[in-house]
Design a protein around this motif. Sequence first.
Motif, short mmCIF file in Angstrom:
data_model
loop_
_atom_site.label_atom_id
_atom_site.label_comp_id
_atom_site.label_asym_id
_atom_site.label_seq_id
_atom_site.Cartn_x
_atom_site.Cartn_y
_atom_site.Cartn_z
N PHE A 644 -17.17 11.56 0.02
CA PHE A 644 -18.10 11.39 -1.10
C PHE A 644 -19.45 10.87 -0.62
N GLY A 645 -19.45 9.97 0.37
CA GLY A 645 -20.72 9.43 0.86
C GLY A 645 -21.59 10.47 1.55
N ASP A 646 -20.99 11.56 2.01
CA ASP A 646 -21.75 12.62 2.69
C ASP A 646 -22.09 13.78 1.77
N SER A 647 -21.73 13.71 0.49
CA SER A 647 -21.94 14.83 -0.42
C SER A 647 -23.28 14.71 -1.12
N SER A 648 -23.68 15.83 -1.72
CA SER A 648 -24.94 15.84 -2.46
C SER A 648 -24.83 15.11 -3.80
N ASP A 649 -23.60 14.87 -4.26
CA ASP A 649 -23.43 14.21 -5.56
C ASP A 649 -23.91 12.77 -5.56
N VAL A 650 -23.99 12.15 -4.38
CA VAL A 650 -24.35 10.73 -4.32
C VAL A 650 -25.83 10.52 -4.02
N GLU A 651 -26.55 11.58 -3.63
CA GLU A 651 -27.91 11.42 -3.15
C GLU A 651 -28.86 10.89 -4.22
N GLU A 652 -28.75 11.41 -5.43
CA GLU A 652 -29.67 10.99 -6.49
C GLU A 652 -29.51 9.51 -6.80
N ARG A 653 -28.25 9.05 -6.95
CA ARG A 653 -28.00 7.63 -7.23
C ARG A 653 -28.42 6.77 -6.04
N ARG A 654 -28.17 7.26 -4.83
CA ARG A 654 -28.53 6.49 -3.61
C ARG A 654 -30.03 6.30 -3.53
N GLU A 655 -30.81 7.35 -3.79
CA GLU A 655 -32.26 7.23 -3.73
C GLU A 655 -32.80 6.32 -4.83
N GLU A 656 -32.17 6.39 -6.02
CA GLU A 656 -32.59 5.52 -7.12
C GLU A 656 -32.42 4.05 -6.76
N LEU A 657 -31.28 3.68 -6.17
CA LEU A 657 -31.03 2.29 -5.79
C LEU A 657 -31.91 1.87 -4.61
#
Length: 712
Positions: A644-657
Motif C-alpha cells: 500500500f505504501g508503494d501504490s498510487s492510492d496513498v500519494e495524494e494523502r501523503r502529499e497533503e500531510l
Amino acid sequence: MPLALIPTFLMGVLASWLGLSLLVRSPRDPAAHAFAWLCLLLTLYGLSNVVGALTSELASVRPLMLRLEIAAAMLLPPVWLNFTNIVADTRRLERLRSAAVAIFLATGALLAAYALLSPDMQLASSPPRFPHLLLTACSALQRAFPLALSLWLVFRNYLLFRDDMIERRRRGFFAGSVAIAVSGALFASVAREVGWPQAPGQLLMDAGLALMAYMVLAYRMLLPARVARRTFIRSILASGVTLSFILALLLFEPLVSGLLGLKTPLFTIFALVALVAIFAPIRDWVGSWLDRRFFHREFDYGRLLRAVSEDLFEHGDLAAQLDAGLSAICRTLKVRSGAVAVIEPGGLRMLASYGTDAPDASALRAIDIPSEPTAYVGELAAWPDARLLMPLRRGDEVLGLLALGPKRSEDWYTKVERALLDSLSRYLALSVKHARTQQEEELAMAALAEQSRQLRAEQAQLEAQAAEARQALASAQPAPAASAARQPGLRVSALGPLHVERDGSRIERWGGDKAGNYQAEALFAFLFDRRGKGLTKDEAEEIIWPDLDMDKADSAFHRTLSALRRTLEPGLRRGNESKLITYHHERYWLDPACVAWCDVDEHARAVERGQTAQRQGDLDAARASMEQASALYRGDYMDDCPFFGDSSDVEERREELRQQQVAVLLSLGALYEQLAMVGEAATTYRRALAVSQDGCPKAEDAIERLQRDALP
C-alpha cells in the motif's frame, strides 16, 4: 359440376382460403400483401372459368366471365413474379428485377383493360382470343416470360443461399413448389391454345398451392412465428366445426319442423343461442388443450417467459436472480450448459452457471462480447462448447453476456428460440441494471452513514480530551497524547513507518500463522486509510495481489482478512463476528472507535490548537502546540508500509500531510523568530526545506534573511 372443372374450382377455393388467412394475420407484411393479390387473381380466374363454363351461351353473364378470365390470365404472371421477387429477399440485380416486374405489370394491365373493354375481342371462338395476331403474340409472351423469370429467380436464390441449413431447406422447398405451379400454368396455357384438356396443368397449379400451404404450416412462411402453424390448425379446426354446425342445422331443422308442425325455425334459433353462450369458453378450453397437446414447446416458451420475469422479482440477490433465470432457460430449451456474466472494472465476472460442462470463470473472462447474438460451432477457443452468445443490452449499454452451450438434441437454435432468448436477455439486462443502480444508492447511503458515525466518534473523543488539552496548553507538555495512550484500543502511528500498538504491545505478526505478514499489514493500512469510505475486495486485490488471477486473489484476500481479524481481536471464533472489521453494502469497514489514538489525527489537533493560540497572542502556547505537531511527524505518511505504501492510492494523502508539515515548520520558525530564538528558527526552516523535497521558497527566504541579520 363436370370433372374437368373440379381442378379450377379447387384452385379458386384454395386460393381464397390461403389469401384471406394470410392477409388478416399479417396485414403489414409485404410478402403477405403480394400473396393476397396473387390469391385474389387466382380466385377470380377460377370462379370466372367455372361460372363461364356452367352458364348458357345465351346468358348475358357468359361474355363477362370470359373477359374476366382473360384479364385475370394477363395479370396473374406479373403478380406471381412480384410475389417471388419479394420472397426471394436478395439484393442481387434488385433494380433490374424491379424494372422487369414493373414492365410486365404495366403490359398485363393494358392487355387486361383491352380484354375487358374492347368490343373486338373474339369471345365466340374456342378458346376466346385477342383480335389481332400482334396482341395474341403479346398475350402469349405476357404469360410465358414472367413465369419463366420467376422460376429462374427462386432457383438462383436457392443456389446462392448457403449459410443457414434450415433456411436453405425452406427456400429449396419453395423453389420446388414454384416449379410445380409454373409447370402447371405453362402446360395449361399451351393446352388452351392447341385445344388440349387444361385439367392436368390446373391440377399441377393446385399442387403448387397445396405445397405453399404446407410451407405455411411446417416452415412458418409468410407469417410471424407466433401465429403460423398454431393459428392455421385452429383455423382448420374452426372451419370443420362450423361446417358440421351448418350441416346439423340443415339436417335437423326439417326434422324438428316436420315433427312439431312448426313453420318457425325454432331449432335454428335455439342452436344459435346455445352457440353464442358456449362459444367463448369452449374456444378457450380447446385452444389451451391444443397448446398442451400439440404445441407444448410454444406452451413451455410462454411459461418460461413468465417464470423468468417472476424470478427477477422474487429473488433479491442479483446472483440468485440470474441463476434462477439461466436454469429456467436451460431446462425449457434442453440446453446442456450455460453461463451468465456481468461486466465489472476487472472484466467479465460469472454470476451464474448451469450444467457440468459450463465454462469456468477464467475462460469466460477471455470471451469478447459480440455486438449482436452470434452462433458458434466449436470455433470459440475460450469455450469450445459454446453455441450461442447473446449480449445483455440495455439501450446502447452492454451490461453482460449470456453464453449457451449445445442442446441435448444437438439441434441448432431456431429463429423462434433466438427471438425468445433475445427477449429473455433484455429481462436479464434489466435485472443487472436495476441491481447496479440499487447498489450505487446503497453505497452512497452507507458512506454517509459511516461518515456520520465517524464524526460522532471523533466528537466524543474530542470532548473526552478537552480537559486534558487545556492542561497541555498550560504546562506545554503533550499530555493529551499521554492520556490517549492510557485509553484501551489501538495506537496507530502512520506519519513515517507504520507502527501499531494494541494494549501497549506493538503488533508485529500481522498475518498470524495462516497468512502473509506483509499482506495483512498492507490490508490494515488500506482499511485505516479508507476510514469513512470503506474498501472493496477488488480494490484490495488490485494493490496487494495484482499478479494473481481472480479466483486465487479472492482466496488470498479472505484468508488474509480472517488472519487480520484474529490479530486485532484475539479469541475471535468466526470472522463474521468481528466488531473491528465489518462488512456491509459490499464494502469492508474499520470501526473508527477501535483507534484510541492516531498521530495523524493528533497532528491535526495540535496544529489547530497552535493556530488558535497564535491568533489569541499566546506565543508560548502556540510554540508548544506547534512543537508537539512537528515532533509527531516522523516521516512521509505510510513510508515503509508494504504494497500500500508503494501504490498510487496513498500519494495524494501523503502529499497533503507533507505540505501540512511544511506549514507547521514555517509557523514554528516564525514563532521562534518572534521569541528571539534565532538558532532554533534557522534549524526549523532547514527542516522545512528537507520535508518539502521540491523546494520551499518561503523557507529559503527566511534562512537568507536570518543570515543577513547575523552579519555585523
